[in-house]
Structure formats: C-alpha cells, structure tokens
Scaffold this motif. Structure first.
Motif, PDB file in Angstrom:
ATOM      1  N   UNK A  41       2.970   9.755  21.108  1.00 20.80           N
ATOM      2  CA  UNK A  41       2.510   9.962  19.744  1.00 20.80           C
ATOM      3  C   UNK A  41       1.205  10.748  19.702  1.00 20.80           C
ATOM      4  N   UNK A  42       1.199  11.814  18.930  1.00 22.53           N
ATOM      5  CA  UNK A  42       0.002  12.634  18.709  1.00 22.53           C
ATOM      6  C   UNK A  42      -0.536  13.276  19.982  1.00 22.53           C
ATOM      7  N   UNK A  43       0.337  13.585  20.930  1.00 30.21           N
ATOM      8  CA  UNK A  43      -0.104  14.268  22.149  1.00 30.21           C
ATOM      9  C   UNK A  43       0.596  15.607  22.348  1.00 30.21           C
ATOM     10  N   UNK A  44       1.839  15.717  21.913  1.00 28.54           N
ATOM     11  CA  UNK A  44       2.598  16.934  22.147  1.00 28.54           C
ATOM     12  C   UNK A  44       3.031  17.092  23.591  1.00 28.54           C
ATOM     13  N   UNK A  45       2.882  16.034  24.405  1.00 23.55           N
ATOM     14  CA  UNK A  45       3.218  16.096  25.823  1.00 23.55           C
ATOM     15  C   UNK A  45       4.466  15.270  26.113  1.00 23.55           C
ATOM     16  N   UNK A  46       5.249  15.659  27.127  1.00 25.00           N
ATOM     17  CA  UNK A  46       6.490  14.943  27.438  1.00 25.00           C
ATOM     18  C   UNK A  46       6.275  13.740  28.350  1.00 25.00           C
ATOM     19  N   UNK A  47       7.269  12.871  28.341  1.00 19.91           N
ATOM     20  CA  UNK A  47       7.292  11.682  29.195  1.00 19.91           C
ATOM     21  C   UNK A  47       8.629  11.642  29.926  1.00 19.91           C
ATOM     22  N   UNK A 102      11.136   1.454  14.669  1.00 25.41           N
ATOM     23  CA  UNK A 102      10.582   0.254  15.285  1.00 25.41           C
ATOM     24  C   UNK A 102      11.268  -0.993  14.737  1.00 25.41           C
ATOM     25  N   UNK A 103      11.594  -0.995  13.446  1.00 25.68           N
ATOM     26  CA  UNK A 103      12.182  -2.173  12.827  1.00 25.68           C
ATOM     27  C   UNK A 103      13.687  -2.268  13.048  1.00 25.68           C
ATOM     28  N   UNK A 104      14.374  -1.157  12.896  1.00 29.47           N
ATOM     29  CA  UNK A 104      15.825  -1.198  12.904  1.00 29.47           C
ATOM     30  C   UNK A 104      16.455  -0.542  14.134  1.00 29.47           C
ATOM     31  N   UNK A 105      15.652   0.036  14.980  1.00 35.61           N
ATOM     32  CA  UNK A 105      16.192   0.688  16.167  1.00 35.61           C
ATOM     33  C   UNK A 105      16.557   2.128  15.881  1.00 35.61           C
ATOM     34  N   UNK A 106      16.866   2.858  16.925  1.00 32.56           N
ATOM     35  CA  UNK A 106      17.240   4.254  16.782  1.00 32.56           C
ATOM     36  C   UNK A 106      17.670   4.765  18.137  1.00 32.56           C
ATOM     37  N   UNK A 107      18.012   6.047  18.202  1.00 32.19           N
ATOM     38  CA  UNK A 107      18.463   6.617  19.464  1.00 32.19           C
ATOM     39  C   UNK A 107      17.398   6.445  20.539  1.00 32.19           C
ATOM     40  N   UNK A 108      16.152   6.776  20.211  1.00 28.96           N
ATOM     41  CA  UNK A 108      15.077   6.678  21.196  1.00 28.96           C
ATOM     42  C   UNK A 108      14.920   5.253  21.694  1.00 28.96           C
ATOM     43  N   UNK A 109      14.803   4.307  20.788  1.00 27.21           N
ATOM     44  CA  UNK A 109      14.571   2.915  21.169  1.00 27.21           C
ATOM     45  C   UNK A 109      15.725   2.373  21.996  1.00 27.21           C
ATOM     46  N   UNK A 110      16.944   2.688  21.594  1.00 28.45           N
ATOM     47  CA  UNK A 110      18.113   2.158  22.308  1.00 28.45           C
ATOM     48  C   UNK A 110      18.137   2.652  23.746  1.00 28.45           C
ATOM     49  N   UNK A 111      17.893   3.948  23.944  1.00 28.71           N
ATOM     50  CA  UNK A 111      17.977   4.501  25.297  1.00 28.71           C
ATOM     51  C   UNK A 111      16.777   4.080  26.128  1.00 28.71           C
ATOM     52  N   UNK A 112      15.590   3.987  25.516  1.00 27.99           N
ATOM     53  CA  UNK A 112      14.418   3.542  26.268  1.00 27.99           C
ATOM     54  C   UNK A 112      14.591   2.094  26.705  1.00 27.99           C
ATOM     55  N   UNK A 113      15.169   1.272  25.834  1.00 27.87           N
ATOM     56  CA  UNK A 113      15.370  -0.135  26.170  1.00 27.87           C
ATOM     57  C   UNK A 113      16.446  -0.314  27.242  1.00 27.87           C
ATOM     58  N   UNK A 114      17.460   0.544  27.222  1.00 26.45           N
ATOM     59  CA  UNK A 114      18.578   0.396  28.162  1.00 26.45           C
ATOM     60  C   UNK A 114      18.890   1.722  28.852  1.00 26.45           C
ATOM     61  N   UNK A 115      17.942   2.291  29.571  1.00 27.76           N
ATOM     62  CA  UNK A 115      18.199   3.588  30.211  1.00 27.76           C
ATOM     63  C   UNK A 115      19.114   3.425  31.410  1.00 27.76           C
ATOM     64  N   UNK A 116      19.942   4.396  31.633  1.00 29.16           N
ATOM     65  CA  UNK A 116      20.853   4.369  32.787  1.00 29.16           C
ATOM     66  C   UNK A 116      20.524   5.478  33.784  1.00 29.16           C
ATOM     67  N   UNK A 117      19.736   6.452  33.360  1.00 32.00           N
ATOM     68  CA  UNK A 117      19.326   7.554  34.230  1.00 32.00           C
ATOM     69  C   UNK A 117      18.025   8.124  33.689  1.00 32.00           C
ATOM     70  N   UNK A 118      17.336   8.955  34.444  1.00 26.58           N
ATOM     71  CA  UNK A 118      16.051   9.492  33.975  1.00 26.58           C
ATOM     72  C   UNK A 118      16.146  10.128  32.600  1.00 26.58           C
ATOM     73  N   UNK A 119      15.153   9.845  31.780  1.00 28.64           N
ATOM     74  CA  UNK A 119      15.143  10.294  30.395  1.00 28.64           C
ATOM     75  C   UNK A 119      13.865  11.080  30.136  1.00 28.64           C
ATOM     76  N   UNK A 120      14.017  12.359  29.774  1.00 28.60           N
ATOM     77  CA  UNK A 120      12.903  13.261  29.480  1.00 28.60           C
ATOM     78  C   UNK A 120      12.713  13.300  27.977  1.00 28.60           C
ATOM     79  N   UNK A 121      11.570  12.786  27.497  1.00 31.99           N
ATOM     80  CA  UNK A 121      11.297  12.673  26.070  1.00 31.99           C
ATOM     81  C   UNK A 121      10.119  13.533  25.649  1.00 31.99           C
ATOM     82  N   UNK A 122      10.168  14.048  24.442  1.00 36.80           N
ATOM     83  CA  UNK A 122       9.018  14.732  23.847  1.00 36.80           C
ATOM     84  C   UNK A 122       9.106  14.537  22.349  1.00 36.80           C
ATOM     85  N   UNK A 123       7.928  14.711  21.706  1.00 37.94           N
ATOM     86  CA  UNK A 123       7.905  14.523  20.253  1.00 37.94           C
ATOM     87  C   UNK A 123       7.075  15.640  19.608  1.00 37.94           C
TER      88      UNK A 123
END
Length: 294
Positions: A150-156, A273-294
């Motif tokens: 959040x507010x960084x513009x950098x990937x994780x 945060x309240x109802x979930x979403x694609x990001x939350x679901x995959x972060x909570x249950x990742x099966x392989x490396x996940x490259x994220x940016x915002x």
C-alpha cells in the motif's frame, strides 16, 4: 526491470527459511539483499487492579496505562537485545557463506508501527520477498504485506511453503482484469515475463466492451507484452459459478505455471478486507509463488 535491491522481513522467532529463500533468489539475479528483523512489540491494552476481589479503575487511568506500556516495552527490549543480536549474527553468517551483497538491521517497534516501518524500507527496494514463515504469521504477516504494497508502488513476491521459487520462471500466468493494479503488476514483472518461455494472460469471465476489456478481451495486453519480446498466449476462461481466484489457481496448476502475476487490492481495500477478494483468497491459500503489485 532488473531487481538489484531486494528486501526480506523476518521476525526474531522465525526460522531461517525465509532468509534462505530470499538469498537464493538474490543469488540468481545478482541482487543485494536487505534483511530487516522486526520483533513487533504488542501494546498492553488494559489495566484493572484488583482490591478485595473487586476490579478497580485507578485514578488517571490513561496515565497508568501509558506507564505500564513504557515499562513493558523497556523490559521486553532489555530481554530481547541479546536474542536479536544472536539472530542478526546468525543471519549474517548464513549470508556470508553464500557470498552475497547484503545488510542486516533490526527495527524495534510496536505492532501498530510495523506497517509504516516496512513501507519506509520498501521505498528503497525493487522487490520485497515474503516467505512461508512470515506468510503464516497471523499477527505480523498481514501487516508486513500491507505495508509493502500500500502506497509504495513496489511489488511483492509471496513464496508459500514447499513452493519452488525463482526469478527466472519458465511459465508465468498473468491474471488480467484491465485495471490499474494489473497493469502495474505486469510492468513491474516485465523483465521476468520477457525472459519466460511461456506467458499466459488469463481473463476470467470477460465481456467484450469498449470501456473495459475492449472488443477483443486480452488483445491489447498481449500486444504490449509481445512488443517487449514476451511469448504470449491469451486464455479466456468462464467462471462457471466459481470465484475468479479459484479459476486462476486451478488454471495455474493445470498449465504447470511457475508463478502467478496479478494486481493486488483491485477492489476497495475495506471491502476486500471484510468480504474477501481475489488477492486475499490467493494470499491466504497460495499454491505457488505469487507476484503482486498495486
């Protein structure tokens, strides 16, 4: 772009696995590794002295709580210093053996301040790597991931347990939804996408229109990546009543992908945060490396 400065955040009580994972990835691309040890200190939230078996609020309750918090912090800090020094020395010994360019530092702060401390560190890094120990830490992990994105513009790069992580993936799945976050993820991952043998741009349940996906969903982003030299194909998948996250995760498995690249927090942050979403679901249950940016 090339990743020349990589950040890894760990807790004093975590195993060395996260640092080893980050170090191995840095060795792949010749990057400098910055390790930050953050022993988050929990605040004392309440204080109710007991007299004759009856709880009693002290006079100047706020001042009493502040005094207790300060005392607690000082006692914890005194006890933690030797442990943190041993942890730092162990990590440095590990990284010296790998002949890496590195630095190791400790940020001692309250849990409420972890996000801002991480954000400041991320601003001077190309990539943050979140390993399985941090990912499975239900207290510090989410704060670090949010602070990194959040507010960084950098990937994780999130690396789950038992996943084979690499910054030279052969097959990459790109989750595309024509949003700003997805575009930034593609831009930040452009170097590894262009080096991959196969890039699959995946759209779940797209509808052709001139305001969103365009007349031919996926064509624009495929053309963009092709101009940069990536080997691209487009997969248009029906949702079939399933969430986009489940469809993406299953397709990644079916196509033997080495990594998923996608935008983070595409919908409103509070709603996700309240109802979930694609990001939350995959972060909570990742099966392989996940490259994220915002």
């Amino acid at each position: 772009m090339g990743f020349k400065s990589v950040l890894c955040v760990t807790d004093a009580d975590h195993s060395d696995h996260d640092v080893e994972t980050a170090a191995g990835l840095c060795a792949e691309v010749g990057a400098h590794l910055s390790v930050r040890i953050i022993p988050a200190l929990m605040l004392v939230l309440s204080y109710r002295p007991i007299r004759d078996g009856i709880p009693e609020w002290p006079t100047g309750r706020g001042q009493a709580m502040a005094t207790l918090n300060n005392q607690f912090r000082q006692e914890r800090f005194t006890l933690d210093v030797p442990r943190l020094e041993r942890r730092s020395e162990k990590i440095q010994e590990l990284l010296r053996a790998m002949c890496l360019s590195y630095d190791v530092d400790t940020d001692y702060c309250n849990l409420t301040g972890v996000g801002e401390v991480v954000r400041q560190r991320v601003l001077c890094a190309d990539l943050t790597i979140v390993g399985p120990a941090l990912l499975n830490d239900s207290i510090v992990g989410p704060v670090v991931i949010n602070g990194s994105l959040l507010d960084t513009g950098k990937p994780v790069l999130i690396v789950p347990k038992r996943a084979e992580a690499t910054l030279w993936p052969r097959r990459v799945l790109v989750g595309w939804d024509s949003r700003l976050e997805a575009s930034r993820a593609v831009r930040e991952a452009l170097g590894l996408l262009c080096a991959a043998e196969e890039v699959r741009v995946v759209l779940v349940g797209p509808k052709a229109n001139h305001k969103g996906y365009g007349a031919k969903p996926g064509a624009d982003i495929a053309a963009y990546l092709t101009r940069h030299g990536a080997r691209v194909s487009v997969d248009l998948l029906p949702s079939a009543g399933k969430s986009a996250a489940k469809v993406l995760a299953q397709h990644a498995i079916d196509t033997s992908a080495d990594m998923i690249v996608m935008g983070a927090y595409g919908s409103r942050r509070l709603r996700e945060r309240l109802f979930g979403g694609v990001t939350k679901w995959i972060v909570d249950k990742p099966t392989l490396p996940l490259f994220l940016a915002r």
